[in-house]
Scaffold this motif. Sequence first.
Motif: not given
Length: 517
Positions: A84-90, A409-413, A432-435, A441-442
Amino acid sequence: MKFPEKSLPTLFIEEPPLEFAYGQTCPNPKDGLYLYGPHQRPKRAKEIRVGVVGTNAGIGYFKSWAEKLKRRVHVPPPSKTDKANRLHLANFPGIEEAFAISYEVDDFVCYSLDKSHITGATSLLNQHEAVAKTVALYADKVKRHDKDEEQAIDVWVFVLPEEIFERCKPEAKRTGVPKLRGEFAGRQKERFNAPLFAGILDQTEEAVFDDVPDFHRQVKAQFLKLGHTTQMLRETTLVPEEFTNAAGYPTRKTQDPATIAWNLATGLYYKTQPSPPWKLSGIRPGVCYVGLVYKVIPNDKRDFVCCAAQMFLSEGDGVVFRGANGPWKTSNYEFHLGAEAAKSLMEMVVAAYREKHNENPREIFIHGRTFFDNKEWEAFASAVPEGTNVVGVRIQSTDGDVKLYRDGDYPVLRGSAVVLDDKNAYLWTNGYAPQLDTYIGPETPNPLFVSVLRSKEAFPRIEGVLRDIMGLTKINYNACNFNDSLPVTVRFADKVGDVLVMGSAKDAERQPFKFYV
């Protein structure tokens, strides 16, 4: 709602900035804490005093985690099955580095519970009795400490075996539990010739049935009066590897260790310090936000409803006011206060604001999920001083009737909005959060439907109302998330109401919001 035939304007609301130490701002609470620390950062780390109640094993689990929090906790590398996308983890940098608070684990005040006593209490045939006696096991340790010891505690941590979570909540199936008869008949569900508890509980002979059989809610309700903040943790959250199924896998799927560390440290800071770890930046002066709370009182033959208000300021922290109980539920399943109750509740909000700022608020935004009727609104407007505008805003979740996509196709900002007219709009608080360069979200996110229903004076611009709501999605101090899907004024309404309608919360004084979560 009928859509206009012309094309609909769309807006994009920039991510609201948060303020941290030294006046520095950042949209991500983890980044801000990592780089600058909490916005009321002291020159030296403050030492907090922690009390812990649990089994011997549970206390040990929490102490081990408390030691971990003093060091860096890394996000684990992705496994072969976890792509899964893990970019939000820190990574978590350590509680002193991020929050400027510290503690000595050896100085924790710990009270041990016998596991057999917990098993016995949770196994009682009558669930009301089972939950009440289980709560008493934990609460009595704190009451005895307050009575016998001089050392003040900043926060009490209750470590819960899984059987409490499984057995001590409404509608728990409790299958396979060896039912012990106890002092109440198993069929008894409400007040009816209930026997005395023989001094075991601080309740009258029938009052046990005024509390919903929910461990979490009963603890929060009782501790409103005791004046202590509490943090409840499941043993399976602290050491999931210790609780496995026949195949050797953990019985619960938990968050990664770094995220648990962030959330646990945020809770410890919020519940021990006078100010939250971050606040909204750039909020207009003189503004406060009020979330209306309605909850049907259980076991009330009059079908009365408890009303309350949650007030939040630019500093982020909140206060909960308990209003009047009454027949506020209408025939169309909406809630509307009587004139006197509405006026009294709003007067409490204004008085609390004046107490903190030494002046009257300029704007009060009332957030709710229903409409405001004429008598109710006139009472709200009459209760505020001259020069204070009151605005009524309805915020509703949607179920997927409206979708918006980015590039087809992509989730809205996150922060996108479709404006229907000058009083109604759809707002996407998820997306979608650019930051973060990701969408957490699923599935395709659904918007909130926002309506500006009433205003004492001129109606505010819809863009400003949406911008405020976006900001209020970022001050959930019970976790360290980038954002929530709902503003804090609405998100916790049910939880606050659930606590206030408990019989054990009766006559509880006004308390900060941190006592409810």
